[in-house]
Design a protein around this motif. Structure first.
Motif, PDB file in Angstrom:
ATOM      1  N   UNK A 388       0.834  -1.207   0.000  1.00 33.27           N
ATOM      2  CA  UNK A 388       0.000   0.000   0.000  1.00 33.27           C
ATOM      3  C   UNK A 388       0.868   1.256   0.000  1.00 33.27           C
ATOM      4  N   UNK A 389       1.956   1.230   0.771  1.00 32.45           N
ATOM      5  CA  UNK A 389       2.867   2.385   0.782  1.00 32.45           C
ATOM      6  C   UNK A 389       3.452   2.628  -0.601  1.00 32.45           C
ATOM      7  N   UNK A 390       3.836   1.557  -1.282  1.00 33.17           N
ATOM      8  CA  UNK A 390       4.440   1.697  -2.605  1.00 33.17           C
ATOM      9  C   UNK A 390       3.454   2.231  -3.632  1.00 33.17           C
ATOM     10  N   UNK A 391       2.177   1.921  -3.468  1.00 36.13           N
ATOM     11  CA  UNK A 391       1.187   2.317  -4.473  1.00 36.13           C
ATOM     12  C   UNK A 391       0.402   3.564  -4.107  1.00 36.13           C
ATOM     13  N   UNK A 393       1.157   5.560  -0.934  1.00 37.03           N
ATOM     14  CA  UNK A 393       1.850   6.498  -0.063  1.00 37.03           C
ATOM     15  C   UNK A 393       1.994   5.992   1.356  1.00 37.03           C
ATOM     16  N   UNK A 394       2.835   6.695   2.138  1.00 38.54           N
ATOM     17  CA  UNK A 394       3.182   6.265   3.486  1.00 38.54           C
ATOM     18  C   UNK A 394       1.976   6.215   4.420  1.00 38.54           C
ATOM     19  N   UNK A 395       1.195   7.285   4.481  1.00 38.72           N
ATOM     20  CA  UNK A 395       0.106   7.341   5.454  1.00 38.72           C
ATOM     21  C   UNK A 395      -0.924   6.230   5.224  1.00 38.72           C
ATOM     22  N   UNK A 396      -1.377   5.996   3.989  1.00 37.61           N
ATOM     23  CA  UNK A 396      -2.278   4.862   3.784  1.00 37.61           C
ATOM     24  C   UNK A 396      -1.637   3.522   4.151  1.00 37.61           C
ATOM     25  N   UNK A 397      -0.326   3.384   3.884  1.00 38.52           N
ATOM     26  CA  UNK A 397       0.348   2.140   4.239  1.00 38.52           C
ATOM     27  C   UNK A 397       0.341   1.906   5.735  1.00 38.52           C
ATOM     28  N   UNK A 398       0.687   2.927   6.505  1.00 39.19           N
ATOM     29  CA  UNK A 398       0.654   2.799   7.965  1.00 39.19           C
ATOM     30  C   UNK A 398      -0.770   2.622   8.483  1.00 39.19           C
ATOM     31  N   UNK A 399      -1.732   3.223   7.785  1.00 40.55           N
ATOM     32  CA  UNK A 399      -3.125   3.136   8.229  1.00 40.55           C
ATOM     33  C   UNK A 399      -3.652   1.706   8.198  1.00 40.55           C
TER      34      UNK A 399
END
Length: 432
Positions: A388-391, A393-399
């Motif tokens: 998710x981070x790769x596609x 961004x960071x905040x959605x990935x951490x979310x």
């Protein structure tokens, strides 16, 4: 006598030796966690092989988890754990020996990483039944908190000194220290002697019927015993729910830890060799120490399931603060508090499973749980968050870590509300 009035588990000689054995081997393993990837990269220069070393830490749960639990419920648990520590010492010692002979290869390092993780799984399978036998179910929360607290401290210390040891001895030499730590752990376990005798017998002896089957040779095969453990886990509604919670919790842990470096770089502006990056890892681990100290106090006031009703939403709230943080001075304390909530849930669910599982099923039930959490939840969380981070961004990935906690909270609250409505209906029928 209430649980709070019972003597500390560490005042029990057998448990104290077991606790010390875990601290000694844990310190060595913390060094190995750093040394193995460095060593395999030096030998091969391959990022893929470095990833295989990381995967070796969880893959054995998927491969050996269920059989290991069944085996631990068949044999002398203490002997199984001593054998696992001894074989771990030999496997790790083979690396510096091969280096000294000039025959070390990256393939051997990866194989040793996998073997050591697999042996640790068999050790843990024996420990699930041994700890309740040493301290009694009334002191399980305090015993598990002491074990996890020590594990967290030695992991921090070991990680902190690993760099210096690698520079002093080189990575292969650092593994020799871990081999010695496993040998020391095996000796401490052997020293349990008669103090641990109640935990040394095959778990089948816990019930007369099972003992009779063992004496006549009429006991089910390994596959049938695995199924027996799975049936108990699936048939116990609260334990089934808490296993799902533990898996979602582990998913969130894998997601956040796997993205800490990215969080530092893209979210907090800590780039390159900025020493404050280490504060993020220290905060997460340090929070675990707080959780190990807090859990026994919480369990004296709340039931195991009741405790989750408050801690899981709190963890989701703290996780949200980490996701939204743009300043490391806000992120670090939020991450530490989140780590505290994380460990409270982790040890609480494990303790509850040990409390409600019959002695003869401890290995099978708890390794099944661990297979779902460590074998599936942690790597899946890291993979999903990274993707998710790769596609996006960071905040959605951490979310994704927060979403997993919200799902866990929704699950326990739905069960709680359904039970509450059922109790009210039954009360209304009785009064009507």
């Amino acid at each position: 006598m209430t649980n709070s009035q019972l003597p500390s588990p560490l005042r029990t000689a057998a448990f104290r030796r077991f606790w010390l054995s875990r601290a000694v081997s844990g310190l060595g393993s913390a060094v190995t966690t750093v040394a193995l990837p460095v060593l395999v990269y030096r030998e091969s220069g391959s990022p893929l092989l470095v990833s295989l070393v990381a995967a070796a830490g969880t893959l054995p749960y998927l491969v050996f988890g269920l059989p290991a639990g069944a085996l631990a419920d068949r044999v002398d648990r203490r002997a199984l754990m001593v054998a696992a520590d001894t074989l771990s010492a030999l496997a790790l010692a083979s690396v510096p020996a091969a280096r000294a002979l000039g025959v070390l290869t990256a393939a051997q390092v990866v194989a040793v990483a996998f073997l050591a993780s697999g042996l640790a799984l068999f050790f843990d399978a024996g420990g699930y039944g041994l700890v309740p036998a040493l301290v009694g179910k009334e002191r399980l929360a305090r015993a598990n908190s002491a074990l996890y607290g020590a594990e967290t401290v030695v992991r921090i210390v070991g990680s902190a000194v690993a760099g210096g040891l690698i520079a002093l001895f080189d990575p292969a030499g650092a593994l020799a220290l871990d081999a010695l730590s496993f040998a020391g752990s095996a000796l401490l376990l052997r020293a349990l002697g008669s103090a641990g005798a109640t935990a040394d017998r095959p778990a089948a002896e816990a019930r007369p019927a099972a003992e009779a089957r063992a004496m006549t040779g009429d006991r089910p095969g390994l596959v049938a015993e695995v199924r027996e453990g799975l049936r108990f886990l699936a048939g116990h509604r609260t334990l089934r729910t808490m296993t799902a919670v533990g898996t979602l919790q582990s998913f969130s842990g894998g997601a956040v830890v796997g993205q800490l470096v990215v969080l530092a770089d893209r979210g907090l502006g800590l780039h390159g060799a900025d020493g404050r990056i280490g504060l993020l890892y220290l905060a997460w681990s340090g929070g675990g120490i707080g959780g190990s100290l807090l859990l026994p106090r919480l369990r004296r006031r709340f039931g195991a399931f009741e405790l989750l009703l408050g801690v899981l939403p709190a963890g989701a709230l703290l996780g949200t603060a980490v996701v939204l943080a743009t300043d490391w001075r806000i992120c670090v304390p939020a991450l530490a508090a989140w780590g505290t909530a994380y460990l409270v849930v982790l040890v609480n669910t494990m303790t509850y499973a040990q409390e409600v599982t019959p002695p003869e099923l401890q290995g099978r039930v708890n390794t099944a749980r661990r297979t779902l959490s460590s074998g599936l939840g942690v790597p899946l969380g890291a993979l999903v968050a990274g993707t998710v981070t790769a596609t996006a961004g960071l905040r959605p990935g951490l979310a994704t870590a927060v979403v997993a906690l919200l799902l866990a909270a929704a699950l326990v609250w739905s069960v709680h509300l359904r039970d509450t409505r059922g109790l009210r209906r039954r009360a209304a029928v009785r009064t009507g």
